[in-house]
Design a protein around this motif. Structure first.
Motif, short mmCIF file in Angstrom:
data_model
loop_
_atom_site.label_atom_id
_atom_site.label_comp_id
_atom_site.label_asym_id
_atom_site.label_seq_id
_atom_site.Cartn_x
_atom_site.Cartn_y
_atom_site.Cartn_z
N THR A 81 0.82 -1.21 0.00
CA THR A 81 0.00 0.00 0.00
C THR A 81 0.86 1.26 0.00
O THR A 81 0.49 2.26 -0.61
CB THR A 81 -0.94 0.03 1.22
OG1 THR A 81 -0.16 -0.15 2.41
CG2 THR A 81 -1.99 -1.07 1.13
N ILE A 82 1.98 1.19 0.68
CA ILE A 82 2.90 2.34 0.72
C ILE A 82 3.65 2.47 -0.60
O ILE A 82 3.92 3.57 -1.07
CB ILE A 82 3.87 2.22 1.91
CG1 ILE A 82 3.12 2.40 3.22
CG2 ILE A 82 5.01 3.23 1.80
CD1 ILE A 82 3.95 2.22 4.46
N ARG A 84 2.64 1.55 -3.57
CA ARG A 84 1.75 1.59 -4.74
C ARG A 84 2.21 2.61 -5.78
O ARG A 84 2.36 2.29 -6.95
CB ARG A 84 0.31 1.88 -4.29
CG ARG A 84 -0.68 1.90 -5.42
CD ARG A 84 -2.11 2.10 -4.95
NE ARG A 84 -2.22 3.22 -4.02
CZ ARG A 84 -2.81 3.13 -2.82
NH1 ARG A 84 -3.32 2.00 -2.41
NH2 ARG A 84 -2.87 4.18 -2.03
N LYS A 154 5.93 10.25 -2.18
CA LYS A 154 4.79 9.39 -2.51
C LYS A 154 4.56 8.33 -1.43
O LYS A 154 3.42 8.02 -1.09
CB LYS A 154 4.97 8.75 -3.88
CG LYS A 154 4.85 9.73 -5.03
CD LYS A 154 5.00 9.04 -6.37
CE LYS A 154 4.76 10.01 -7.51
NZ LYS A 154 3.36 10.39 -7.66
N SER A 155 5.63 7.76 -0.90
CA SER A 155 5.50 6.74 0.14
C SER A 155 4.92 7.34 1.42
O SER A 155 4.03 6.76 2.04
CB SER A 155 6.86 6.13 0.47
OG SER A 155 7.31 5.34 -0.59
N HIS A 158 1.25 7.94 1.74
CA HIS A 158 0.40 6.76 2.00
C HIS A 158 0.65 6.17 3.38
O HIS A 158 -0.03 5.26 3.77
CB HIS A 158 0.67 5.68 0.94
CG HIS A 158 0.21 6.06 -0.42
ND1 HIS A 158 -1.12 6.12 -0.75
CD2 HIS A 158 0.90 6.41 -1.52
CE1 HIS A 158 -1.24 6.48 -2.00
NE2 HIS A 158 -0.03 6.68 -2.51
#
Length: 159
Positions: A81-82, A84, A154-155, A158
């Protein structure tokens, strides 16, 4: 702040340090190119560059290794999820960090020539090294830095 969150900052820090070190190398070594110092520079460069390279190369390798290992660890151990949106950026950052080594065959002859004292050609060899160094810094080093910043952003969005 969780351990995994901190890990996402490691490649940002290592690529920032690597890029900063590359800039410092450029700034300090271009001083030897001054026309009024050329004779003295040709004389001093073998000793200076040997010491500079022997001390600097392990630091560069440590920073590159840190980037590669941290990006690899993030890709291996972070939840999907992280990763993605960030996985391609971490892969690119890792790849660009490894790409730094692609330039070694192009700079090694200049390094060896200076270390072996090419006499009046030392400044010319330094200029050759600086050209490749600049291209490497503005391509793979800068790209690794940008990719790691985007990946971390980005990580962490999330997380």
């Amino acid at each position: 702040m969780a351990y995994s969150t901190i890990l996402h900052f490691v490649p940002v820090i290592s690529t920032t340090s690597s890029l900063w070190f590359a800039w410092d190398q450029y700034e300090f070594l271009t001083l030897f190119r001054k026309p009024d110092l050329r004779g003295l520079s040709n004389e001093l460069l073998p000793s200076y560059f040997t010491s500079f390279f022997n001390r600097g190369a392990p630091r560069v390798l440590a920073l590159l290794t840190t980037t590669v290992i941290s990006c690899g660890s993030i890709l291996r151990y972070s939840p999907s999820t992280i990763l993605r949106d960030s996985a391609p950026w971490y892969i690119a950052g890792l790849s660009f960090a490894l790409g730094h080594q692609v330039f070694v065959p192009f700079i090694l002859p200049s390094i060896q020539a200076i270390k072996n004292d090419g006499k009046e050609k030392n400044v010319a060899e330094l200029e050759s090294w600086l050209r490749v160094h600049t291209w490497r810094s503005l391509t793979v080093d800068l790209a690794a830095w940008v990719c790691c910043i985007v990946a971390a952003s980005k990580s962490l969005a999330h997380d």
